[in-house]
Design a protein around this motif. Structure first.
Motif, PDB file in Angstrom:
ATOM      1  N   HIS A  57     -12.609 -27.673   0.486  1.00 20.23           N
ATOM      2  CA  HIS A  57     -12.679 -27.425   1.838  1.00 20.23           C
ATOM      3  C   HIS A  57     -13.705 -28.059   2.961  1.00 20.23           C
ATOM      4  O   HIS A  57     -14.347 -27.586   3.677  1.00 20.23           O
ATOM      5  CB  HIS A  57     -12.508 -25.892   2.220  1.00 20.23           C
ATOM      6  N   ARG A  97     -16.017 -26.896  11.364  1.00 23.67           N
ATOM      7  CA  ARG A  97     -14.906 -27.014   9.993  1.00 23.67           C
ATOM      8  C   ARG A  97     -14.812 -28.387   9.610  1.00 23.67           C
ATOM      9  O   ARG A  97     -14.717 -28.793   8.454  1.00 23.67           O
ATOM     10  CB  ARG A  97     -13.850 -26.081  10.365  1.00 23.67           C
ATOM     11  N   SER A 153     -24.379 -18.465   6.078  1.00 19.53           N
ATOM     12  CA  SER A 153     -25.530 -19.236   6.593  1.00 19.53           C
ATOM     13  C   SER A 153     -26.693 -19.124   5.664  1.00 19.53           C
ATOM     14  O   SER A 153     -27.261 -20.289   5.469  1.00 19.53           O
ATOM     15  CB  SER A 153     -25.933 -19.222   7.957  1.00 19.53           C
ATOM     16  N   GLU A 182     -18.425 -28.187  -1.103  1.00 21.99           N
ATOM     17  CA  GLU A 182     -17.357 -28.014  -2.221  1.00 21.99           C
ATOM     18  C   GLU A 182     -17.128 -29.479  -2.817  1.00 21.99           C
ATOM     19  O   GLU A 182     -16.549 -29.270  -3.849  1.00 21.99           O
ATOM     20  CB  GLU A 182     -16.083 -27.199  -1.835  1.00 21.99           C
TER      21      GLU A 182
HETATM   22  C1  LIG Z   1     -19.332 -19.608   7.969  1.00 22.86           C
HETATM   23  C2  LIG Z   1     -20.192 -20.910   7.687  1.00 22.86           C
HETATM   24  C3  LIG Z   1     -19.306 -22.221   6.930  1.00 22.86           C
HETATM   25  N1  LIG Z   1     -20.058 -23.239   6.669  1.00 22.86           N
HETATM   26  C4  LIG Z   1     -19.118 -24.221   5.994  1.00 22.86           C
HETATM   27  C5  LIG Z   1     -18.859 -24.359   4.595  1.00 22.86           C
HETATM   28  C6  LIG Z   1     -17.469 -24.777   4.711  1.00 22.86           C
HETATM   29  O1  LIG Z   1     -17.924 -26.122   4.095  1.00 22.86           O
HETATM   30  C7  LIG Z   1     -16.872 -24.909   5.988  1.00 22.86           C
HETATM   31  C8  LIG Z   1     -15.712 -24.221   5.945  1.00 22.86           C
HETATM   32  O2  LIG Z   1     -15.515 -22.862   5.238  1.00 22.86           O
HETATM   33  P1  LIG Z   1     -14.328 -22.520   4.458  1.00 22.86           P
HETATM   34  O3  LIG Z   1     -13.222 -23.227   4.873  1.00 22.86           O
HETATM   35  O4  LIG Z   1     -14.435 -20.968   4.913  1.00 22.86           O
HETATM   36  O5  LIG Z   1     -14.464 -22.801   3.047  1.00 22.86           O
HETATM   37  P2  LIG Z   1     -13.819 -21.864   1.693  1.00 22.86           P
HETATM   38  O6  LIG Z   1     -12.474 -21.738   2.078  1.00 22.86           O
HETATM   39  O7  LIG Z   1     -13.991 -22.810   0.707  1.00 22.86           O
HETATM   40  O8  LIG Z   1     -14.511 -20.773   1.657  1.00 22.86           O
HETATM   41  O9  LIG Z   1     -17.819 -24.493   6.837  1.00 22.86           O
HETATM   42  C9  LIG Z   1     -21.561 -23.048   6.907  1.00 22.86           C
HETATM   43  O10 LIG Z   1     -21.931 -24.340   6.342  1.00 22.86           O
HETATM   44  N2  LIG Z   1     -22.073 -22.188   7.231  1.00 22.86           N
HETATM   45  C10 LIG Z   1     -21.626 -20.915   7.647  1.00 22.86           C
HETATM   46  O11 LIG Z   1     -22.352 -20.235   7.972  1.00 22.86           O
END
Ligand SMILES: Cc1cn([C@H]2C[C@H](O)[C@@H](COP(=O)(O)OP(=O)(O)O)O2)c(=O)[nH]c1=O
Ligand SMILES: Nc1ncnc2c1ncn2[C@@H]1O[C@H](COP(=O)(O)OP(=O)(O)O)[C@@H](O)[C@H]1O
Length: 213
Positions: free
Chosen positions: A157, A64, A110, A161
């Protein structure tokens, strides 16, 4: 497999609850909706757990916080490692205890984000092939213009984004993923729907599943 066979197989695996995944573009309202679904299930006297991927465990925290540092194959492997650890330590125990687990982002994320990050879709599929299939995959879509407005108001996040072109790319990528889902699925659009009505639709779909409590 018939619905009763499916339920029996799940019980013999020690899995009595239901796994509900919630995916969609950043800003679609997944986190807001996951909290509302969990609260509604609790209100109805149903045991439910709200969790998220990347998880709050050590590998998830790395993923994250590290979307700028880790890219492509590295991030794909990191989120998959977190997914398996999260399944082992939190999701499967909660399912064995009979909970409905609402997972904010799961394998569909993913299939969208890692592929947009340049990873071969077949490799993403291979990497995630041992992740438990959801009993219900909810995909929350939203108009790209509205997503841009929400993300500007809420803040980014992570690296994905930060890209202003992401909402449109994600919309196309999610359409491809939706077409290939093999588990029960519910596709909802949050552009003009409030959280309360989205919650009602998801909870009704959960209650209609053959193994629902
Ligand atoms: C679950 C998951 C998250 N991520 C990444 C995307 C986000 O930049 C980061 C954290 O996700 P997240 O904080 O859930 O973003 P949002 O709240 O905007 O939905 O993890 C992946 O690249 N692959 C994945 O399978
Ligand atoms: N159904 C909805 N309609 C309008 N705005 C929403 C809706 N759901 C969430 N939001 C708002 O959109 C922003 C992003 O929501 P969030 O739940 O963080 O999305 P995600 O987890 O998909 O990135 C927040 O400011 C939230 O208040």
């Amino acid at each position: 497999m018939t619905a009763p066979d499916h339920a029996q197989a799940r019980c013999s695996e020690g899995r009595r609850g239901l796994l509900v995944s919630l995916d969609g573009p950043g800003g679609a309202g997944k986190t807001t909706l996951a909290a509302a679904i969990t609260a509604r299930l609790h209100r109805d006297g149903i045991a439910a757990t709200h969790t998220t991927q990347p998880s709050h465990g050590p590998i998830g925290q790395l993923a994250r916080a590290g979307t700028h540092q880790y890219r492509g194959l590295t991030l794909a492997c990191l989120v998959a490692a977190d997914r398996y650890h999260h399944l082992d330590t939190q999701i499967r125990p909660a399912l064995a205890a009979g909970h409905i687990v609402i997972c904010d982002r799961y394998t569909p994320s993913s299939h969208v984000l890692q592929v947009l990050d340049g990873v071969d879709p077949a490799f993403v599929a291979l990497l995630n092939q041992h992740a438990d299939p959801p009993d219900l995959a909810v995909i929350l879509t939203c108009d790209p213009g509205e997503l841009t407005r929400r993300l500007t108001a809420r803040g980014s996040h992570g690296r994905f984004e930060d890209d202003p072109g992401l909402p449109a790319l994600e919309a196309t990528a999610y359409r491809r993923v939706i077409d290939r889902l093999t588990c029960p699925a519910l596709v909802l659009d949050s552009t003009d729907s409030d959280t309360r009505s989205l919650t009602t639709q998801v909870v009704n779909a959960i209650k209609a599943l053959p193994s629902a409590p």
